[in-house]
Design an enzyme around this catalytic site. Sequence first.
Site, PDB file in Angstrom:
ATOM      1  N   HIS A  58      -3.338  -5.274   1.680  1.00 40.49           N
ATOM      2  CA  HIS A  58      -2.675  -5.478   2.977  1.00 40.49           C
ATOM      3  C   HIS A  58      -2.730  -6.936   3.446  1.00 40.49           C
ATOM      4  O   HIS A  58      -3.557  -7.274   4.302  1.00 40.49           O
ATOM      5  CB  HIS A  58      -3.390  -4.633   4.052  1.00 40.49           C
ATOM      6  CG  HIS A  58      -3.162  -3.178   3.953  1.00 40.49           C
ATOM      7  ND1 HIS A  58      -2.133  -2.535   4.589  1.00 40.49           N
ATOM      8  CD2 HIS A  58      -3.857  -2.221   3.298  1.00 40.49           C
ATOM      9  CE1 HIS A  58      -2.178  -1.243   4.340  1.00 40.49           C
ATOM     10  NE2 HIS A  58      -3.222  -1.020   3.564  1.00 40.49           N
ATOM     11  N   GLU A  86      -1.015  -8.351   5.568  1.00 39.09           N
ATOM     12  CA  GLU A  86      -0.720  -8.433   7.010  1.00 39.09           C
ATOM     13  C   GLU A  86      -1.978  -8.255   7.861  1.00 39.09           C
ATOM     14  O   GLU A  86      -1.940  -8.458   9.073  1.00 39.09           O
ATOM     15  CB  GLU A  86       0.355  -7.392   7.399  1.00 39.09           C
ATOM     16  CG  GLU A  86      -0.092  -5.939   7.439  1.00 39.09           C
ATOM     17  CD  GLU A  86      -0.264  -5.309   6.047  1.00 39.09           C
ATOM     18  OE1 GLU A  86      -0.118  -6.023   5.034  1.00 39.09           O
ATOM     19  OE2 GLU A  86      -0.570  -4.107   5.992  1.00 39.09           O
ATOM     20  N   CYS A  94       0.823  -1.214   0.000  1.00 38.52           N
ATOM     21  CA  CYS A  94       0.000   0.000   0.000  1.00 38.52           C
ATOM     22  C   CYS A  94       0.860   1.268   0.000  1.00 38.52           C
ATOM     23  O   CYS A  94       1.466   1.581  -1.012  1.00 38.52           O
ATOM     24  CB  CYS A  94      -1.002  -0.061   1.147  1.00 38.52           C
ATOM     25  SG  CYS A  94      -2.440   0.967   0.834  1.00 38.52           S
TER      26      CYS A  94
HETATM   27  N1  GLN Z   1      -3.575   6.390   1.007  1.00 39.54           N
HETATM   28  C1  GLN Z   1      -2.335   6.159   1.704  1.00 39.54           C
HETATM   29  C2  GLN Z   1      -1.216   6.982   1.090  1.00 39.54           C
HETATM   30  O1  GLN Z   1      -1.403   7.625   0.147  1.00 39.54           O
HETATM   31  C3  GLN Z   1      -1.978   4.693   1.684  1.00 39.54           C
HETATM   32  C4  GLN Z   1      -2.962   3.918   2.502  1.00 39.54           C
HETATM   33  C5  GLN Z   1      -2.446   2.654   3.090  1.00 39.54           C
HETATM   34  O2  GLN Z   1      -1.244   2.413   3.188  1.00 39.54           O
HETATM   35  N2  GLN Z   1      -3.356   1.859   3.572  1.00 39.54           N
HETATM   36  O3  GLN Z   1      -0.139   6.963   1.591  1.00 39.54           O
END
Ligand code: GLN
Length: 201
Positions: free
Chosen positions: A172, A174, A79
């Site tokens: 994610h 995890e 992410c």
């Molecule tokens: N939207 C977040 C960002 O731009 C990322 C979100 C996440 O890691 N769950 O950093």
Amino acid sequence: MVAIGVLALQGDFAEHVAVFEHLGANTREVRSPSDLEQLSGLIIPGGESTTISALLERWELTAPIISLARGGMPVWGTCAGLILMARSIGSDTTPRLGLLDADVLRNGYGRQRDSFEAEVAIPAIGAPTFRAIFIRAPIIQRVGPETKVLASLEDGTPVAVQQGNLLGSSFHPELTADTRFHAYMLRIVAAHRKARHVAPV
Ligand code: GLN
């Protein structure tokens, strides 16, 4: 002691540590350049990419991580971690590692799909499908010729990619009880160590 490093500046690093420990791997939380010594792999967790980016700069971690990854150390970004690993994030100028040949768009799934879950097939980890959790996730818009797509949504949008020692997922793993994606990272680490003739983790 060899260990998998988990960047622990902000975000959900503790969840990654818990999964790796569950799988029997040694882990080390990474907060400063000396924490990078002797690592067998590194996780860049989810969180807020702008915050993690600022802290990477502040603790002078950006350059040493880039150099270790270029030297072949396996690195997996989830992410926000994927955002930091991507070579291009559109017009956004957040400083990042820029390792992975892919273009991503922050919060690219838009408001309607701010957070969602999807069953995705990931042939590299085998059946059954994986329950992927997306939280304000980046959308992977383009992958380079050397970047392999490991998983996609039904509409064809890539959600997990690999370029040699570099792994990125917009979801994610995890946050689920399914440890197969972390076990896959451990296999990449083991293959890397074998190639270098060093002892397994
Ligand atoms: N939207 C977040 C960002 O731009 C990322 C979100 C996440 O890691 N769950 O950093």
